[in-house]
Scaffold this active site. Sequence first.
Site, PDB file in Angstrom:
ATOM      1  N   SER A  23       0.722  -1.212  -0.054  1.00  0.00           N
ATOM      2  CA  SER A  23       0.149  -0.001   0.065  1.00  0.00           C
ATOM      3  C   SER A  23       0.942   1.336   0.056  1.00  0.00           C
ATOM      4  O   SER A  23       2.172   1.281   0.368  1.00  0.00           O
ATOM      5  CB  SER A  23      -1.023   0.049   1.237  1.00  0.00           C
ATOM      6  OG  SER A  23      -0.269   0.725   2.314  1.00  0.00           O
ATOM      7  N   LYS A  24       0.248   2.127  -0.358  1.00  0.00           N
ATOM      8  CA  LYS A  24       0.871   3.508  -0.549  1.00  0.00           C
ATOM      9  C   LYS A  24       1.724   3.943   0.732  1.00  0.00           C
ATOM     10  O   LYS A  24       2.667   4.785   0.678  1.00  0.00           O
ATOM     11  CB  LYS A  24      -0.139   4.603  -0.882  1.00  0.00           C
ATOM     12  CG  LYS A  24       0.454   5.881  -1.255  1.00  0.00           C
ATOM     13  CD  LYS A  24       0.843   5.816  -2.933  1.00  0.00           C
ATOM     14  CE  LYS A  24       1.995   6.884  -2.997  1.00  0.00           C
ATOM     15  NZ  LYS A  24       3.002   6.906  -4.090  1.00  0.00           N
ATOM     16  N   ARG A  25       0.928   3.666   1.908  1.00  0.00           N
ATOM     17  CA  ARG A  25       1.618   3.961   3.192  1.00  0.00           C
ATOM     18  C   ARG A  25       2.919   3.431   3.400  1.00  0.00           C
ATOM     19  O   ARG A  25       3.762   3.982   4.183  1.00  0.00           O
ATOM     20  CB  ARG A  25       0.609   3.564   4.222  1.00  0.00           C
ATOM     21  CG  ARG A  25       0.909   3.876   5.718  1.00  0.00           C
ATOM     22  CD  ARG A  25      -0.111   3.751   6.644  1.00  0.00           C
ATOM     23  NE  ARG A  25      -1.400   3.338   6.280  1.00  0.00           N
ATOM     24  CZ  ARG A  25      -2.086   2.262   7.104  1.00  0.00           C
ATOM     25  NH1 ARG A  25      -1.592   1.731   7.986  1.00  0.00           N
ATOM     26  NH2 ARG A  25      -3.341   1.921   6.658  1.00  0.00           N
TER      27      ARG A  25
END
Length: 478
Positions: A248-250
């Site tokens: 995920s982008k996180r």
Amino acid sequence: MKVRTRFAPSPTGFMHLGGMRTALYCYLYAKQHGGDFILRIEDTDQERYVEGAVEVIYSSLKEGGMTYDEGPDIGGNYGPYVQTERKDIYLKYAKELVEKGGAYYCFCTKERVESLRDENGNVRYDKHCLHLSPEEIRKNLEAGVPYVIRQNIPAEGVGSYEDAVYGHIAVDYSELEDGVLIKSDGLPTYNFANVVDDHLMCITHVIRGAEYLSSTPKYNLMYDAFGWERPVYIHLPPIMKDATRKLSKRYGDANFDDFISKGYVAEAIVNYIALLGWCPKDNSEKMTMAEMIEKFSLDGVSKSPAIFDDVKLRWLNGEYLKAMDDETFFKISEPFRQKSKTYGKYDGRLIAALLKPRIEIMSEIPEKIDFLEEYGKFDTEMFCHKKMKTDKELAKTVLPMVYDTLAGLEKFDHDSIHDSLIALAAEKQLKNGQVLWTARVALTGKDVTPGGAVEMAEILGKERSLERLKFSMELLNE
Ligand code: GLU
């Protein structure tokens, strides 16, 4: 029966690699069976609307080589392909489902629904409005009381189906809740729209992420209530960053665009994501789209989470770059060469050809070639190389000869430089390496460079090469 698959993204403004993989498997499966691949935009969550997001979906699929047969921008016989443009269709079917007992009107206020929250913070609707009399419902509707339409999940029983990847799935209805199908704004939720659309668009195989595995029994209740045939379900394993975290982008790059802007090529990304959850029978790794279409098979799709392997993607990308013709690489590497200090000062074609086989991703370009512009005083110990049998004394005698040799060249291209330096070595009874190593250090001030003395001299050009040789000779005499 013609196979029809669909990719049904919500327009969030980016294309997650997980979504891209779902699209790819939908495409591969449809094309392998001579079927159709459909793009449908699931935009009923208006709060999440992002300007330009639909264009990101179109362009990512196009760039990834997944040409859809029907979709919002190209039309088709089953449109519209954007859910907000299908509002009336859903309401009609929701009402039909109410008549069939599969759903019911709910007039409860937000406050009442909130009051049902349990100690864990979960709200579970208590079927209050299921028990309203037809008279009460009619009155409420006539009075314009806001309502939602909820699914009527049986209080008992088990919903089961066979998933093509995960096998037998069974969920107790008691675990499912009477979710909203039509919201108070008249728009459907995903839970309803996906069923209606998949049926009306004659989707035969539903391919999507495993997060929908356990809600699929809810959808099956609707298919059954309408008397519609259930599609074949193919749920895909999640893509993980590591053992515990989803990609995920996180936790870094997760979107197709992130990788493109780092200098990965679309074909390599698509090839790599194909392998995230699927292994071809012959264990192939580098595959064209046509080969993937031919080899794709549901038997090879795994239920275990796929771990995203940066190193492997980089390697595969490097293979794609190596296989690319020089002119294509010259063109696509332009934005990355532009970031280098060498841009505009050297022959871009020579730089591109030098780097193409030596990088894995194009964002490495500046760091690999900037040294050409950072030439200056350097440590002359670099002239000493045991294996090459070179040292500073040798450099002092060899460099003037290299200087004269190169100064005497009319044509200053790879072959002329190469042949003249090899001839020089032969004439002076030196090893080729003694001349070439010494020349390379003098020309670059480095002991590690992409390419050797010949490539360096060609890129630097005659004038700069001679200047640098002179500079090195002076440096040696300091
Ligand atoms: N709009 C849903 C999503 O983006 C699609 C799920 C499906 O393919 O049914 O997750």
